[in-house]
Design a protein around this motif. Structure first.
Motif, PDB file in Angstrom:
ATOM      1  N   UNK A   1       0.465  27.030  -1.849  1.00 45.55           N
ATOM      2  CA  UNK A   1       0.677  26.856  -0.423  1.00 45.55           C
ATOM      3  C   UNK A   1      -0.485  26.095   0.168  1.00 45.55           C
ATOM      4  N   UNK A   2      -0.232  25.476   1.315  1.00 44.41           N
ATOM      5  CA  UNK A   2      -1.300  24.799   2.038  1.00 44.41           C
ATOM      6  C   UNK A   2      -1.502  23.384   1.582  1.00 44.41           C
ATOM      7  N   UNK A   3      -2.111  22.592   2.452  1.00 52.74           N
ATOM      8  CA  UNK A   3      -2.465  21.210   2.144  1.00 52.74           C
ATOM      9  C   UNK A   3      -3.658  20.841   2.973  1.00 52.74           C
ATOM     10  N   UNK A   4      -4.238  19.682   2.701  1.00 55.93           N
ATOM     11  CA  UNK A   4      -5.450  19.295   3.389  1.00 55.93           C
ATOM     12  C   UNK A   4      -5.218  18.097   4.284  1.00 55.93           C
ATOM     13  N   UNK A   5      -6.217  17.799   5.081  1.00 55.62           N
ATOM     14  CA  UNK A   5      -6.158  16.652   5.965  1.00 55.62           C
ATOM     15  C   UNK A   5      -6.773  15.462   5.260  1.00 55.62           C
ATOM     16  N   UNK A   6      -6.040  14.353   5.102  1.00 61.23           N
ATOM     17  CA  UNK A   6      -6.575  13.221   4.356  1.00 61.23           C
ATOM     18  C   UNK A   6      -7.643  12.475   5.134  1.00 61.23           C
ATOM     19  N   UNK A   7      -8.612  11.962   4.377  1.00 63.12           N
ATOM     20  CA  UNK A   7      -9.636  11.104   4.958  1.00 63.12           C
ATOM     21  C   UNK A   7     -10.132  10.182   3.873  1.00 63.12           C
ATOM     22  N   UNK A   8     -10.505   8.970   4.242  1.00 62.31           N
ATOM     23  CA  UNK A   8     -10.934   7.982   3.271  1.00 62.31           C
ATOM     24  C   UNK A   8     -12.417   7.727   3.408  1.00 62.31           C
ATOM     25  N   UNK A   9     -13.083   7.661   2.271  1.00 63.46           N
ATOM     26  CA  UNK A   9     -14.511   7.398   2.269  1.00 63.46           C
ATOM     27  C   UNK A   9     -14.770   5.971   2.722  1.00 63.46           C
ATOM     28  N   UNK A  10     -15.772   5.780   3.588  1.00 64.84           N
ATOM     29  CA  UNK A  10     -16.122   4.457   4.071  1.00 64.84           C
ATOM     30  C   UNK A  10     -17.330   3.903   3.339  1.00 64.84           C
ATOM     31  N   UNK A  11     -18.166   4.771   2.810  1.00 57.12           N
ATOM     32  CA  UNK A  11     -19.354   4.340   2.089  1.00 57.12           C
ATOM     33  C   UNK A  11     -19.599   5.311   0.943  1.00 57.12           C
TER      34      UNK A  11
ATOM     35  N   UNK B   1     -10.612  15.982  -9.777  1.00 54.07           N
ATOM     36  CA  UNK B   1      -9.575  15.154  -9.161  1.00 54.07           C
ATOM     37  C   UNK B   1      -8.304  15.941  -8.909  1.00 54.07           C
ATOM     38  N   UNK B   2      -7.438  15.356  -8.088  1.00 54.17           N
ATOM     39  CA  UNK B   2      -6.112  15.898  -7.797  1.00 54.17           C
ATOM     40  C   UNK B   2      -5.114  14.756  -7.937  1.00 54.17           C
ATOM     41  N   UNK B   3      -3.974  15.013  -8.561  1.00 49.22           N
ATOM     42  CA  UNK B   3      -3.011  13.950  -8.825  1.00 49.22           C
ATOM     43  C   UNK B   3      -2.318  13.422  -7.576  1.00 49.22           C
ATOM     44  N   UNK B   4      -2.552  14.016  -6.424  1.00 48.10           N
ATOM     45  CA  UNK B   4      -1.984  13.498  -5.184  1.00 48.10           C
ATOM     46  C   UNK B   4      -3.044  12.979  -4.219  1.00 48.10           C
ATOM     47  N   UNK B   5      -4.200  12.663  -4.739  1.00 53.40           N
ATOM     48  CA  UNK B   5      -5.306  12.151  -3.930  1.00 53.40           C
ATOM     49  C   UNK B   5      -5.384  10.629  -4.059  1.00 53.40           C
TER      50      UNK B   5
ATOM     51  N   UNK C   1       2.902  20.408  -4.881  1.00 53.68           N
ATOM     52  CA  UNK C   1       3.114  19.367  -5.899  1.00 53.68           C
ATOM     53  C   UNK C   1       1.931  19.221  -6.846  1.00 53.68           C
ATOM     54  N   UNK C   2       0.723  19.278  -6.305  1.00 54.01           N
ATOM     55  CA  UNK C   2      -0.468  19.144  -7.141  1.00 54.01           C
ATOM     56  C   UNK C   2      -0.588  20.277  -8.142  1.00 54.01           C
ATOM     57  N   UNK C   3      -0.295  21.475  -7.702  1.00 55.30           N
ATOM     58  CA  UNK C   3      -0.379  22.632  -8.591  1.00 55.30           C
ATOM     59  C   UNK C   3       0.602  22.508  -9.743  1.00 55.30           C
ATOM     60  N   UNK C   4       1.849  22.141  -9.439  1.00 54.98           N
ATOM     61  CA  UNK C   4       2.847  22.052 -10.510  1.00 54.98           C
ATOM     62  C   UNK C   4       2.570  20.864 -11.433  1.00 54.98           C
TER      63      UNK C   4
ATOM     64  N   UNK D   1       4.451   6.325  -7.714  1.00 62.30           N
ATOM     65  CA  UNK D   1       4.407   6.200  -6.266  1.00 62.30           C
ATOM     66  C   UNK D   1       4.972   7.460  -5.629  1.00 62.30           C
ATOM     67  N   UNK D   2       4.376   7.874  -4.522  1.00 65.94           N
ATOM     68  CA  UNK D   2       4.834   9.072  -3.856  1.00 65.94           C
ATOM     69  C   UNK D   2       4.202  10.315  -4.437  1.00 65.94           C
ATOM     70  N   UNK D   3       4.666  11.470  -3.960  1.00 61.10           N
ATOM     71  CA  UNK D   3       4.102  12.742  -4.404  1.00 61.10           C
ATOM     72  C   UNK D   3       4.362  12.960  -5.889  1.00 61.10           C
ATOM     73  N   UNK D   4       3.340  13.452  -6.580  1.00 64.47           N
ATOM     74  CA  UNK D   4       3.448  13.761  -8.010  1.00 64.47           C
ATOM     75  C   UNK D   4       3.541  15.275  -8.147  1.00 64.47           C
ATOM     76  N   UNK D   5       4.649  15.757  -8.705  1.00 61.54           N
ATOM     77  CA  UNK D   5       4.818  17.186  -8.908  1.00 61.54           C
ATOM     78  C   UNK D   5       5.103  17.475 -10.376  1.00 61.54           C
ATOM     79  N   UNK D   6       5.390  18.730 -10.676  1.00 61.53           N
ATOM     80  CA  UNK D   6       5.615  19.109 -12.059  1.00 61.53           C
ATOM     81  C   UNK D   6       6.793  18.409 -12.699  1.00 61.53           C
ATOM     82  N   UNK D   7       7.866  18.238 -11.956  1.00 66.10           N
ATOM     83  CA  UNK D   7       9.042  17.575 -12.499  1.00 66.10           C
ATOM     84  C   UNK D   7       8.761  16.136 -12.887  1.00 66.10           C
ATOM     85  N   UNK D   8       8.083  15.422 -12.022  1.00 72.90           N
ATOM     86  CA  UNK D   8       7.761  14.027 -12.316  1.00 72.90           C
ATOM     87  C   UNK D   8       6.760  13.934 -13.467  1.00 72.90           C
TER      88      UNK D   8
END
Length: 208
Positions: A15-25, A62-66, A99-102, A130-137
């Motif tokens: 359960x749960x997800x995070x807020x995305x942010x991109x590194x600038x430096x 790492x996380x496969x959906x990052x 999705x990341x967990x599976x 492309x798109x979310x990577x889950x256990x099925x994919x």
């Protein structure tokens, strides 16, 4: 990708997800206890690539959906070619939701059944999706690589796989990792995305 301590635990709880942010430096290096580096290297789920006894060890959580992890994976072959004396270690850190967990469960099952020497092709293949990577994919990619999906499903749902993921989450929390990807280079930690050039600069600093 930015995540909270709660997300570290929520990831395994599916359960749960995070807020995305991109590194600038480039993230700033922070010294970490050598014991935490050693604990990471001792993780049963850690995948060692490149030189098996390198003069510098670089570890990626790492996380496969990052998205930044996707860029890191794309740069990985070039990094290993440019740094033949580097030991590079991959650590599955599934913190960005269900999705990341599976997906991680499937990837760790593949690791258990086929060994670390077979892992890199799967790692790169999952990040090309492309798109979310889950256990099925993930299982479809594993099947394409010749994996036995029935055995993989059983292994993915095993207590051993769950324990591997718990061990990684606890260790990432101890390291204070609040984003994926996060890196350890020798005894310095870097939280957030790094370009290929930034990684090589961190490796050069570790060499002194």
């Amino acid at each position: 990708m930015i995540l909270s301590r709660r997300a570290l635990l929520a990831g395994l709880a599916l359960s749960g997800a995070s807020v995305p942010a991109f590194a600038q430096s480039a993230p700033e290096g922070q010294l970490v206890p050598i014991e935490l580096v050693e604990d990471t290297l001792a993780l049963a789920s850690a995948v060692k690539l490149g030189h098996q006894h390198g003069d510098v060890i670089m570890i990626e959580y790492f996380d496969y959906n990052c998205p930044w992890c996707r860029k890191s994976a794309a740069d990985l072959p070039a990094l290993l070619k440019a740094e033949p004396d580097l030991t590079y270690v991959l650590v599955n850190f599934a913190v960005l939701g269900i999705p990341s967990v599976t997906a991680t469960k499937a990837a760790l099952a593949y690791l258990q059944l086929y060994g670390p020497e077979a892992y890199l092709p799967l790692h790169l293949a999952l990040f090309k999706l492309k798109g979310a990577v889950d256990g099925g994919r993930a299982l479809k990619e594993i099947e394409r690589l010749g994996g036995d999906t029935k055995r993989l499903e059983e292994t993915a749902d095993s207590e051993r796989t769950t324990q591997w993921m718990k061990d990684t989450l606890k260790l990432g929390d101890s390291l204070g990792f609040t984003a994926t990807p996060s890196f350890l280079v020798a005894t310095e930690s870097y939280v957030g995305g790094m370009t290929l050039a930034q990684k090589r600069e961190a490796i050069a600093r570790a060499r002194g």
